[in-house]
Design a protein around this motif. Structure first.
Motif, PDB file in Angstrom:
ATOM      1  N   THR A  96       2.170   4.669 -15.544  1.00 55.22           N
ATOM      2  CA  THR A  96       0.884   5.274 -15.923  1.00 55.22           C
ATOM      3  C   THR A  96      -0.136   4.206 -16.250  1.00 55.22           C
ATOM      4  OG1 THR A  96       2.012   7.250 -16.766  1.00 55.22           O
ATOM      5  CG2 THR A  96      -0.243   6.844 -17.542  1.00 55.22           C
ATOM      6  N   ARG A  97       0.263   3.215 -17.031  1.00 58.31           N
ATOM      7  CA  ARG A  97      -0.661   2.123 -17.384  1.00 58.31           C
ATOM      8  C   ARG A  97      -1.102   1.360 -16.145  1.00 58.31           C
ATOM      9  NH1 ARG A  97       3.258   1.062 -21.276  1.00 58.31           N
ATOM     10  NH2 ARG A  97       3.794  -0.840 -20.187  1.00 58.31           N
ATOM     11  N   GLU A  98      -0.190   1.121 -15.235  1.00 57.34           N
ATOM     12  CA  GLU A  98      -0.523   0.395 -14.005  1.00 57.34           C
ATOM     13  C   GLU A  98      -1.517   1.177 -13.151  1.00 57.34           C
ATOM     14  OE1 GLU A  98       0.281  -2.662 -12.997  1.00 57.34           O
ATOM     15  OE2 GLU A  98       1.585  -3.131 -14.675  1.00 57.34           O
TER      16      GLU A  98
ATOM     17  N   GLY B  22       0.823  -1.203   0.000  1.00 58.09           N
ATOM     18  CA  GLY B  22       0.000   0.000   0.000  1.00 58.09           C
ATOM     19  C   GLY B  22       0.860   1.259   0.000  1.00 58.09           C
ATOM     20  N   PHE B  23       1.956   1.233   0.746  1.00 55.28           N
ATOM     21  CA  PHE B  23       2.863   2.370   0.788  1.00 55.28           C
ATOM     22  C   PHE B  23       3.479   2.631  -0.580  1.00 55.28           C
ATOM     23  CE2 PHE B  23       7.054   4.310   1.716  1.00 55.28           C
ATOM     24  CZ  PHE B  23       6.625   5.461   2.362  1.00 55.28           C
ATOM     25  N   GLN B  24       3.871   1.571  -1.278  1.00 54.61           N
ATOM     26  CA  GLN B  24       4.443   1.735  -2.613  1.00 54.61           C
ATOM     27  C   GLN B  24       3.415   2.294  -3.589  1.00 54.61           C
ATOM     28  OE1 GLN B  24       5.876  -2.265  -3.078  1.00 54.61           O
ATOM     29  NE2 GLN B  24       7.909  -1.766  -2.295  1.00 54.61           N
ATOM     30  N   ARG B  25       2.163   1.845  -3.475  1.00 56.97           N
ATOM     31  CA  ARG B  25       1.104   2.417  -4.327  1.00 56.97           C
ATOM     32  C   ARG B  25       0.915   3.896  -4.027  1.00 56.97           C
ATOM     33  NH1 ARG B  25      -1.559  -2.525  -3.455  1.00 56.97           N
ATOM     34  NH2 ARG B  25      -2.822  -1.584  -1.822  1.00 56.97           N
TER      35      ARG B  25
ATOM     36  N   TYR C 134       1.244   7.113  -6.619  1.00 60.06           N
ATOM     37  CA  TYR C 134       0.249   8.162  -6.807  1.00 60.06           C
ATOM     38  C   TYR C 134       0.842   9.553  -6.567  1.00 60.06           C
ATOM     39  CZ  TYR C 134      -3.717   5.003  -7.351  1.00 60.06           C
ATOM     40  OH  TYR C 134      -4.593   4.058  -7.825  1.00 60.06           O
ATOM     41  N   VAL C 135       1.668   9.701  -5.543  1.00 58.01           N
ATOM     42  CA  VAL C 135       2.279  11.000  -5.256  1.00 58.01           C
ATOM     43  C   VAL C 135       3.215  11.409  -6.379  1.00 58.01           C
ATOM     44  CG1 VAL C 135       3.857  12.231  -3.697  1.00 58.01           C
ATOM     45  CG2 VAL C 135       2.005  10.855  -2.760  1.00 58.01           C
ATOM     46  N   VAL C 136       4.047  10.503  -6.852  1.00 56.46           N
ATOM     47  CA  VAL C 136       4.960  10.823  -7.959  1.00 56.46           C
ATOM     48  C   VAL C 136       4.152  11.230  -9.191  1.00 56.46           C
ATOM     49  CG1 VAL C 136       6.670   9.866  -9.567  1.00 56.46           C
ATOM     50  CG2 VAL C 136       6.876   9.428  -7.112  1.00 56.46           C
ATOM     51  N   ALA C 137       3.047  10.539  -9.435  1.00 53.89           N
ATOM     52  CA  ALA C 137       2.200  10.861 -10.589  1.00 53.89           C
ATOM     53  C   ALA C 137       1.572  12.239 -10.453  1.00 53.89           C
ATOM     54  CB  ALA C 137       1.111   9.805 -10.752  1.00 53.89           C
ATOM     55  N   GLY C 138       1.284  12.654  -9.224  1.00 53.85           N
ATOM     56  CA  GLY C 138       0.569  13.899  -9.009  1.00 53.85           C
ATOM     57  C   GLY C 138       1.432  15.139  -8.903  1.00 53.85           C
ATOM     58  N   LEU C 139       2.735  14.957  -8.815  1.00 51.39           N
ATOM     59  CA  LEU C 139       3.647  16.090  -8.701  1.00 51.39           C
ATOM     60  C   LEU C 139       4.543  16.168  -9.928  1.00 51.39           C
ATOM     61  CD1 LEU C 139       4.718  15.645  -4.961  1.00 51.39           C
ATOM     62  CD2 LEU C 139       3.002  17.219  -5.878  1.00 51.39           C
ATOM     63  N   ASP C 140       5.109  17.335 -10.180  1.00 46.12           N
ATOM     64  CA  ASP C 140       5.971  17.549 -11.338  1.00 46.12           C
ATOM     65  C   ASP C 140       7.428  17.296 -10.951  1.00 46.12           C
ATOM     66  OD1 ASP C 140       6.787  18.281 -13.920  1.00 46.12           O
ATOM     67  OD2 ASP C 140       6.992  20.390 -13.328  1.00 46.12           O
ATOM     68  N   GLU C 141       7.928  16.133 -11.313  1.00 49.43           N
ATOM     69  CA  GLU C 141       9.314  15.730 -11.036  1.00 49.43           C
ATOM     70  C   GLU C 141       9.709  15.997  -9.578  1.00 49.43           C
ATOM     71  OE1 GLU C 141      11.963  17.434 -13.948  1.00 49.43           O
ATOM     72  OE2 GLU C 141      11.187  16.119 -15.518  1.00 49.43           O
TER      73      GLU C 141
ATOM     74  N   ALA D 297      10.052  16.255  -1.169  1.00 48.83           N
ATOM     75  CA  ALA D 297       8.700  16.685  -1.546  1.00 48.83           C
ATOM     76  C   ALA D 297       7.731  15.513  -1.443  1.00 48.83           C
ATOM     77  CB  ALA D 297       8.699  17.260  -2.963  1.00 48.83           C
ATOM     78  N   ILE D 298       8.182  14.342  -1.869  1.00 52.26           N
ATOM     79  CA  ILE D 298       7.355  13.129  -1.761  1.00 52.26           C
ATOM     80  C   ILE D 298       7.112  12.821  -0.286  1.00 52.26           C
ATOM     81  CG2 ILE D 298       7.302  10.640  -2.198  1.00 52.26           C
ATOM     82  CD1 ILE D 298       9.064  11.282  -4.724  1.00 52.26           C
ATOM     83  N   LYS D 299       8.161  12.905   0.509  1.00 52.72           N
ATOM     84  CA  LYS D 299       8.067  12.659   1.950  1.00 52.72           C
ATOM     85  C   LYS D 299       7.053  13.611   2.585  1.00 52.72           C
ATOM     86  CE  LYS D 299      11.188  12.655   5.967  1.00 52.72           C
ATOM     87  NZ  LYS D 299      10.573  13.650   6.819  1.00 52.72           N
ATOM     88  N   ASP D 300       7.122  14.895   2.244  1.00 56.11           N
ATOM     89  CA  ASP D 300       6.200  15.888   2.804  1.00 56.11           C
ATOM     90  C   ASP D 300       4.750  15.564   2.454  1.00 56.11           C
ATOM     91  OD1 ASP D 300       8.316  17.279   3.915  1.00 56.11           O
ATOM     92  OD2 ASP D 300       8.365  18.817   2.352  1.00 56.11           O
ATOM     93  N   GLU D 301       4.498  15.198   1.208  1.00 54.10           N
ATOM     94  CA  GLU D 301       3.141  14.850   0.783  1.00 54.10           C
ATOM     95  C   GLU D 301       2.610  13.652   1.560  1.00 54.10           C
ATOM     96  OE1 GLU D 301       0.905  16.165  -1.538  1.00 54.10           O
ATOM     97  OE2 GLU D 301       2.269  17.878  -1.621  1.00 54.10           O
ATOM     98  N   LEU D 302       3.438  12.632   1.693  1.00 49.75           N
ATOM     99  CA  LEU D 302       3.002  11.426   2.398  1.00 49.75           C
ATOM    100  C   LEU D 302       2.789  11.681   3.884  1.00 49.75           C
ATOM    101  CD1 LEU D 302       5.138   8.697   0.655  1.00 49.75           C
ATOM    102  CD2 LEU D 302       2.663   8.978   0.550  1.00 49.75           C
ATOM    103  N   GLU D 303       3.615  12.537   4.471  1.00 50.85           N
ATOM    104  CA  GLU D 303       3.450  12.838   5.888  1.00 50.85           C
ATOM    105  C   GLU D 303       2.134  13.573   6.150  1.00 50.85           C
ATOM    106  OE1 GLU D 303       8.057  12.880   7.448  1.00 50.85           O
ATOM    107  OE2 GLU D 303       7.117  14.799   6.959  1.00 50.85           O
ATOM    108  N   GLN D 304       1.684  14.369   5.194  1.00 53.54           N
ATOM    109  CA  GLN D 304       0.380  15.022   5.334  1.00 53.54           C
ATOM    110  C   GLN D 304      -0.741  13.988   5.305  1.00 53.54           C
ATOM    111  OE1 GLN D 304      -0.256  18.334   2.657  1.00 53.54           O
ATOM    112  NE2 GLN D 304       1.888  18.925   2.844  1.00 53.54           N
ATOM    113  N   TYR D 305      -0.606  13.005   4.437  1.00 56.62           N
ATOM    114  CA  TYR D 305      -1.631  11.970   4.309  1.00 56.62           C
ATOM    115  C   TYR D 305      -1.616  11.014   5.505  1.00 56.62           C
ATOM    116  CZ  TYR D 305      -4.165   7.937   2.519  1.00 56.62           C
ATOM    117  OH  TYR D 305      -5.046   6.898   2.375  1.00 56.62           O
TER     118      TYR D 305
END
Length: 92
Positions: free
Chosen positions: A75-77, A6-9, A13-20, A25-33
């Motif tokens: 993206t396909r996954e 679940g963490f990898q999924r 999703y976070v990588v897909a939703g942010l621009d590079e 930045a990924i860590k910050d997003e996940l910590e909010q969630y």
């Protein structure tokens, strides 16, 4: 996608939703969630797993900072996962 945690999924999703995004930045997003601290020892090995599986690419911004992007396979996954989820959750 079925073999991801679940963490990898969530990472995908976070990588897909942010621009590079870079790792922090990924860590910050996940910590909010998750509303708890995400340790480097959890974050980076899981990002590396997604790279190894060909779901994200890792690039270098400078000698200390990497960025991540979703691959075509990633993206396909994600699209296939959304379709699968929709079977069970449906659309309102």
């Amino acid at each position: 996608m079925h073999d991801l945690t679940g963490f990898q999924r969530d990472l995908l999703y976070v990588v897909a939703g942010l621009d590079e995004p870079h790792g922090l930045a990924i860590k910050d997003e996940l910590e909010q969630y998750y509303t708890s601290e995400i340790h480097h020892g959890r974050l980076y090995p899981n990002l590396d797993t997604l790279v190894e599986k060909g779901l994200i690419d890792k690039g270098e911004l400078d000698q200390r900072t990497n960025y991540y992007t979703l691959t075509h396979r990633g993206t396909r996954e994600l699209e296939a996962r959304r379709e699968w989820e929709t079977q069970y959750v449906g659309q309102s």
